[in-house]
Design a protein around this motif. Sequence first.
Motif, short mmCIF file in Angstrom:
data_model
loop_
_atom_site.label_atom_id
_atom_site.label_comp_id
_atom_site.label_asym_id
_atom_site.label_seq_id
_atom_site.Cartn_x
_atom_site.Cartn_y
_atom_site.Cartn_z
N GLN A 109 0.86 -0.96 0.16
CA GLN A 109 -0.04 -0.18 -0.03
C GLN A 109 0.90 1.12 -0.03
OE1 GLN A 109 -3.13 -0.60 -0.05
NE2 GLN A 109 -4.06 1.28 0.12
N GLN A 110 0.96 1.92 -1.00
CA GLN A 110 1.89 3.07 -1.21
C GLN A 110 1.14 4.32 -0.84
OE1 GLN A 110 4.59 3.21 -4.80
NE2 GLN A 110 2.93 1.63 -5.58
N VAL A 111 -0.13 4.28 -0.59
CA VAL A 111 -0.81 5.75 -0.04
C VAL A 111 -1.64 5.19 0.87
CG1 VAL A 111 -2.49 7.31 -0.67
CG2 VAL A 111 -1.07 6.51 -2.49
N LYS A 112 -1.77 5.71 2.22
CA LYS A 112 -2.35 5.10 3.35
C LYS A 112 -3.03 6.23 4.13
CE LYS A 112 1.52 1.94 4.39
NZ LYS A 112 2.43 1.48 5.35
N GLN A 113 -4.33 5.86 4.25
CA GLN A 113 -5.33 6.91 5.18
C GLN A 113 -5.48 5.89 6.39
OE1 GLN A 113 -7.76 7.62 1.16
NE2 GLN A 113 -8.61 8.89 2.75
N ASN A 114 -4.79 6.44 7.38
CA ASN A 114 -4.73 5.66 8.69
C ASN A 114 -6.12 5.72 9.62
OD1 ASN A 114 -2.21 4.42 8.15
ND2 ASN A 114 -1.28 6.22 8.88
N SER A 115 -6.98 6.77 9.14
CA SER A 115 -7.99 6.98 9.93
C SER A 115 -9.43 6.40 9.22
CB SER A 115 -8.39 8.46 10.51
OG SER A 115 -7.25 8.89 11.07
N PRO A 116 -9.77 5.50 9.51
CA PRO A 116 -10.95 4.87 8.74
C PRO A 116 -12.37 5.83 8.91
CG PRO A 116 -10.70 3.64 10.52
CD PRO A 116 -9.59 4.54 10.56
N SER A 117 -12.34 6.56 10.14
CA SER A 117 -13.83 7.34 10.06
C SER A 117 -13.31 8.54 10.71
CB SER A 117 -14.89 6.60 10.84
OG SER A 117 -14.24 6.08 12.07
N LEU A 118 -14.33 9.62 10.44
CA LEU A 118 -14.07 10.86 11.24
C LEU A 118 -15.38 11.59 11.35
CD1 LEU A 118 -12.38 13.30 12.13
CD2 LEU A 118 -12.73 14.04 9.81
N SER A 119 -15.81 11.82 12.63
CA SER A 119 -17.08 12.50 12.96
C SER A 119 -16.71 13.76 13.39
CB SER A 119 -17.71 11.64 14.08
OG SER A 119 -19.11 12.28 14.41
N VAL A 120 -17.68 14.72 12.95
CA VAL A 120 -17.20 16.03 13.07
C VAL A 120 -18.89 16.83 13.06
CG1 VAL A 120 -17.24 16.81 10.56
CG2 VAL A 120 -16.08 18.09 12.25
N GLN A 121 -18.80 18.01 13.72
CA GLN A 121 -19.88 18.85 14.19
C GLN A 121 -19.94 19.66 12.68
OE1 GLN A 121 -20.33 20.51 17.85
NE2 GLN A 121 -22.58 20.57 17.58
N GLU A 122 -21.36 19.85 12.54
CA GLU A 122 -21.67 20.84 11.31
C GLU A 122 -20.92 22.06 11.83
OE1 GLU A 122 -25.77 21.35 10.69
OE2 GLU A 122 -25.37 22.35 8.75
N GLY A 123 -20.46 22.81 10.80
CA GLY A 123 -19.79 24.34 10.84
C GLY A 123 -18.37 24.05 11.32
N ARG A 124 -18.04 22.87 11.92
CA ARG A 124 -16.69 22.82 12.42
C ARG A 124 -15.70 22.26 11.17
NH1 ARG A 124 -16.89 22.70 18.21
NH2 ARG A 124 -14.68 23.20 17.98
N ILE A 125 -14.21 22.30 11.28
CA ILE A 125 -13.31 21.76 10.46
C ILE A 125 -13.30 20.51 10.51
CG2 ILE A 125 -11.47 22.31 12.15
CD1 ILE A 125 -9.75 23.07 9.51
N SER A 126 -13.12 19.87 9.00
CA SER A 126 -12.92 18.44 8.97
C SER A 126 -11.55 18.38 8.51
CB SER A 126 -13.85 17.81 7.95
OG SER A 126 -15.07 17.80 8.44
N ILE A 127 -10.50 17.57 9.21
CA ILE A 127 -9.14 17.27 8.60
C ILE A 127 -8.95 15.75 8.40
CG2 ILE A 127 -6.76 17.62 9.16
CD1 ILE A 127 -7.68 19.97 11.13
N LEU A 128 -8.80 15.52 7.00
CA LEU A 128 -8.27 14.24 6.71
C LEU A 128 -7.06 14.14 6.10
CD1 LEU A 128 -11.39 15.17 5.82
CD2 LEU A 128 -11.49 12.81 4.51
N ASN A 129 -6.20 12.88 6.77
CA ASN A 129 -4.98 12.94 6.62
C ASN A 129 -4.50 11.76 5.63
OD1 ASN A 129 -3.79 14.96 8.52
ND2 ASN A 129 -4.72 13.69 9.91
N CYS A 130 -3.28 11.76 5.02
CA CYS A 130 -2.95 10.63 4.10
C CYS A 130 -1.49 10.91 4.06
CB CYS A 130 -3.63 11.10 2.55
SG CYS A 130 -3.15 10.06 1.27
N ASP A 131 -0.69 9.62 3.97
CA ASP A 131 0.50 9.53 3.99
C ASP A 131 0.89 8.40 2.78
OD1 ASP A 131 0.02 9.18 7.42
OD2 ASP A 131 1.23 10.58 6.46
N TYR A 132 2.24 8.79 2.28
CA TYR A 132 2.63 8.19 0.99
C TYR A 132 3.90 7.65 1.36
CZ TYR A 132 4.66 12.47 -0.52
OH TYR A 132 5.22 13.69 -0.76
#
Lengths: 113, 111
Positions: free
Chosen positions: B2-25
């Motif tokens: 796996q050359q591209v990894k998204q280590n967080s399978p899920s994220l829950s965020v409240q409406e109006g707040r910031i969502s931050i999704l991470n990715c490593d390669y």
Amino acid sequence: SQTIHQWPATLVQPVGSPLSLECTVEGTSNPNLYWYRQAAGRGLQLLFYSIGIDQISSEVPQNLSASRPQDRQFILSSKKLLLSDSGFYLCAWSRGTVDYEQYFGPGTRLTVT
Amino acid sequence: DQQVKQNSPSLSVQEGRISILNCDYTNSMFDYFLWYKKYPAEGPTFLISISSIKDKNEDGRFTVFLNKSAKHLSLHIVPSQPGDSAVYFCAASAEDYKLSFGAGTTVTVRA
């Protein structure tokens, strides 16, 4: 504008039966074409890609094959399906050496029983 | 591998707040990175991309940041909206126009 079509949308096939999934692209010429599979809870796995008619590369050894009978038509086939072939199959196109972005079709849900 | 990894399978965020999704390669030859959004039973749709010569790209509520030395990129969604609830895939390419995808992160935006 460009559009990409896939059919059928869903398919239930018994083990050992053949498979043919079709993908066509409209509104562009000489696209790169791709077949992906998404297994349940997994990412997208590239199966085949084609940079032109009769130029098809396989990424994963398996019992699937791909053909490109026309510039904007891409077909995914199998002679005998396995249970492990179940998944969500996606076709995509890109502008070849112009853009990296790939644009996906609506997908086909295949269930092998 | 796996050359591209998204280590967080899920994220829950409240409406109006910031969502931050991470990715490593891991492949240092990757020079172009993309984010896709996918709803159930639909094909992924292209969201935003970034070339390796940049460290930031912005498009409306979506911003992608690239840290080449860390081989890490992130997607920021501000503000998060209910329609942002979907699976987000990180993808990368190494000049061969083939994309390597991560496993995806499922985002749920709570009202």
